[in-house]
Design an enzyme around this catalytic site. Structure first.
Site, PDB file in Angstrom:
ATOM      1  N   SER A 194      -4.264  -0.276  -9.250  1.00 22.84           N
ATOM      2  CA  SER A 194      -5.323  -1.216  -8.865  1.00 22.84           C
ATOM      3  C   SER A 194      -6.569  -0.433  -8.455  1.00 22.84           C
ATOM      4  O   SER A 194      -6.535   0.351  -7.498  1.00 22.84           O
ATOM      5  CB  SER A 194      -4.860  -2.086  -7.701  1.00 22.84           C
ATOM      6  N   HIS A 202      -5.314  -2.141 -13.484  1.00 28.28           N
ATOM      7  CA  HIS A 202      -5.261  -3.443 -12.793  1.00 28.28           C
ATOM      8  C   HIS A 202      -6.614  -3.708 -12.123  1.00 28.28           C
ATOM      9  O   HIS A 202      -7.063  -2.938 -11.271  1.00 28.28           O
ATOM     10  CB  HIS A 202      -4.148  -3.420 -11.750  1.00 28.28           C
ATOM     11  N   ASP A 241      -8.724  -6.315  -9.897  1.00 26.39           N
ATOM     12  CA  ASP A 241      -8.623  -7.457  -8.987  1.00 26.39           C
ATOM     13  C   ASP A 241      -9.966  -8.162  -8.882  1.00 26.39           C
ATOM     14  O   ASP A 241     -10.929  -7.610  -8.338  1.00 26.39           O
ATOM     15  CB  ASP A 241      -8.176  -6.972  -7.598  1.00 26.39           C
ATOM     16  N   MET A 246     -11.980 -11.142  -7.282  1.00 25.80           N
ATOM     17  CA  MET A 246     -11.902 -12.047  -6.124  1.00 25.80           C
ATOM     18  C   MET A 246     -13.245 -12.736  -5.926  1.00 25.80           C
ATOM     19  O   MET A 246     -14.300 -12.136  -6.139  1.00 25.80           O
ATOM     20  CB  MET A 246     -11.563 -11.238  -4.868  1.00 25.80           C
ATOM     21  N   HIS A 301      -6.506  -9.497 -12.971  1.00 25.32           N
ATOM     22  CA  HIS A 301      -5.874 -10.433 -12.035  1.00 25.32           C
ATOM     23  C   HIS A 301      -6.975 -11.302 -11.425  1.00 25.32           C
ATOM     24  O   HIS A 301      -7.728 -10.840 -10.565  1.00 25.32           O
ATOM     25  CB  HIS A 301      -5.132  -9.597 -10.973  1.00 25.32           C
ATOM     26  N   MET A 326      -8.342 -13.887  -9.104  1.00 27.22           N
ATOM     27  CA  MET A 326      -8.128 -14.632  -7.854  1.00 27.22           C
ATOM     28  C   MET A 326      -9.396 -15.443  -7.608  1.00 27.22           C
ATOM     29  O   MET A 326     -10.155 -15.196  -6.663  1.00 27.22           O
ATOM     30  CB  MET A 326      -7.843 -13.653  -6.699  1.00 27.22           C
ATOM     31  N   MET A 383       3.259 -11.716  -6.235  1.00 25.90           N
ATOM     32  CA  MET A 383       2.475 -11.154  -5.123  1.00 25.90           C
ATOM     33  C   MET A 383       3.417 -10.827  -3.970  1.00 25.90           C
ATOM     34  O   MET A 383       4.134 -11.692  -3.477  1.00 25.90           O
ATOM     35  CB  MET A 383       1.420 -12.155  -4.636  1.00 25.90           C
ATOM     36  N   GLY A 393      -6.379  -4.878  -0.373  1.00 24.34           N
ATOM     37  CA  GLY A 393      -5.444  -3.783  -0.566  1.00 24.34           C
ATOM     38  C   GLY A 393      -4.918  -3.320   0.787  1.00 24.34           C
ATOM     39  O   GLY A 393      -5.419  -3.740   1.840  1.00 24.34           O
ATOM     40  N   ASP A 449       2.857  -6.890  -7.099  1.00 26.97           N
ATOM     41  CA  ASP A 449       1.523  -6.491  -6.646  1.00 26.97           C
ATOM     42  C   ASP A 449       1.400  -6.666  -5.137  1.00 26.97           C
ATOM     43  O   ASP A 449       1.468  -7.784  -4.631  1.00 26.97           O
ATOM     44  CB  ASP A 449       0.502  -7.390  -7.371  1.00 26.97           C
ATOM     45  N   GLY A 450       1.206  -5.539  -4.439  1.00 26.09           N
ATOM     46  CA  GLY A 450       0.911  -5.605  -3.011  1.00 26.09           C
ATOM     47  C   GLY A 450       1.859  -4.792  -2.159  1.00 26.09           C
ATOM     48  O   GLY A 450       3.065  -5.065  -2.114  1.00 26.09           O
ATOM     49  N   GLY A 494      -2.380   0.241  -5.445  1.00 25.02           N
ATOM     50  CA  GLY A 494      -3.715   0.749  -5.144  1.00 25.02           C
ATOM     51  C   GLY A 494      -3.633   1.870  -4.130  1.00 25.02           C
ATOM     52  O   GLY A 494      -3.822   3.054  -4.446  1.00 25.02           O
TER      53      GLY A 494
HETATM   54  C1  DX5 Z   1      -4.310  -7.862  -3.504  1.00 21.11           C
HETATM   55  C2  DX5 Z   1      -4.468  -7.269  -4.878  1.00 21.11           C
HETATM   56  C3  DX5 Z   1      -3.705  -6.023  -5.121  1.00 21.11           C
HETATM   57  C4  DX5 Z   1      -4.024  -4.878  -4.224  1.00 21.11           C
HETATM   58  C5  DX5 Z   1      -2.917  -3.866  -4.269  1.00 21.11           C
HETATM   59  O1  DX5 Z   1      -4.901  -9.111  -3.489  1.00 21.11           O
HETATM   60  O2  DX5 Z   1      -4.051  -8.216  -5.860  1.00 21.11           O
HETATM   61  O3  DX5 Z   1      -3.792  -5.638  -6.491  1.00 21.11           O
HETATM   62  O4  DX5 Z   1      -5.202  -4.255  -4.558  1.00 21.11           O
HETATM   63  O5  DX5 Z   1      -3.230  -2.859  -3.393  1.00 21.11           O
HETATM   64  P1  DX5 Z   1      -2.145  -2.112  -2.493  1.00 21.11           P
HETATM   65  O6  DX5 Z   1      -1.272  -1.366  -3.442  1.00 21.11           O
HETATM   66  O7  DX5 Z   1      -2.974  -1.273  -1.638  1.00 21.11           O
HETATM   67  O8  DX5 Z   1      -1.386  -3.175  -1.734  1.00 21.11           O
HETATM   68 ZN    ZN Z   2      -3.864  -7.644  -8.025  1.00 20.19          ZN
END
Ligand code: DX5
Ligand code: ZN
Length: 219
Positions: A9, A34, A36, A38, A67, A69, A138, A145, A176-177, A198
């Site tokens: 990510s 990946h 993200d 948002m 992804h 969101m 998730m 992150g 993811d997460g 990430g």
């Molecule tokens: C959260 C994101 C993830 C996030 C993962 O909303 O969808 O992709 O960046 O990051 P880490 O690995 O730090 O949890």
């Molecule tokens: Zn994500």
């Protein structure tokens, strides 16, 4: 033994160097990127949109695992496709009609992913599982992150793995997460095929991304 794919990510990358960060990820053996997206509405954080994705695409030939969101997501699907998303993942809560949005992504010849928040049950998407390419589980509440992994979501991974074995479906399971070097094996054992990470990839072992990608792939 199946090959685990790694989807770093870029939320944890250096945003002033995103192009270079993506080049480094490709060189370090990432399987996809990946991204993200948002909107500050579906989730309480704001990141990047289609023009940035379009610009970043020039830095790598790896698939972009986008992804979304954002809500309402439907009217934006086409712009992310044009920008260069290869996998388009949406949340069921973000569209009025999940089937119509799934079909839109398919019409655009992109891979379809559906993401389940920690509190969203498998039943919500069960009838679509024969038509999609990916389920993104998730393991934190989406938005940021660096959050702590929620082990309870592994039950959903196991359930999905059983459904696809029993019914011979072909979707991948991505998580993811909060994936780190202590919990990734639990996810793989539960049935995960693709690990998003990430913080672990960009920050563990003094930011040695090749080492971290290799470690996450080792069983
Ligand atoms: C959260 C994101 C993830 C996030 C993962 O909303 O969808 O992709 O960046 O990051 P880490 O690995 O730090 O949890
Ligand atoms: Zn994500």
């Amino acid at each position: 033994m199946k090959k685990i794919q790694i989807s770093p990510s870029i939320l944890s990358a250096d945003f002033s160097q995103l192009g270079n960060e993506i080049k480094k990820l490709e060189k370090a053996g990432a399987d996809m990127i990946h991204v993200d997206v948002m909107d500050g509405h579906f989730v309480p954080n704001l990141t990047i949109g289609p023009p940035v994705i379009k610009a970043l695409k020039k830095n790598s030939s790896l698939p972009f695992d986008v992804h979304l969101m954002i809500s309402p997501v439907h009217k934006y699907i086409e712009s992310y496709s044009i920008a260069g998303a290869d996998i388009i993942t949406i949340h069921p809560e973000a569209t009025d009609n999940l089937l119509v949005s799934i079909n839109k992504i398919k019409e655009l010849k992109k891979k379809v992913g559906i993401s389940l928040n920690p509190e969203t049950e498998v039943e919500v998407i069960e009838k679509f599982l024969n038509q999609i390419d990916l389920v993104l589980i998730m393991s934190v509440n989406p938005g940021f992150g660096g959050q702590k992994f929620m082990p309870k979501v592994l039950e959903k991974v196991k359930k999905l793995d059983k459904i696809r074995k029993d019914l011979k479906f072909h979707f991948d399971i991505e998580i993811d997460g909060g994936i780190d070097l202590n919990n990734y094996k639990l996810a793989i054992e539960a049935g995960v095929d693709i690990l998003v990470s990430g913080t672990t990839i960009f920050k563990s072992n003094n930011g040695d991304i090749k080492k971290n990608i290799d470690l996450l792939r080792s069983i």
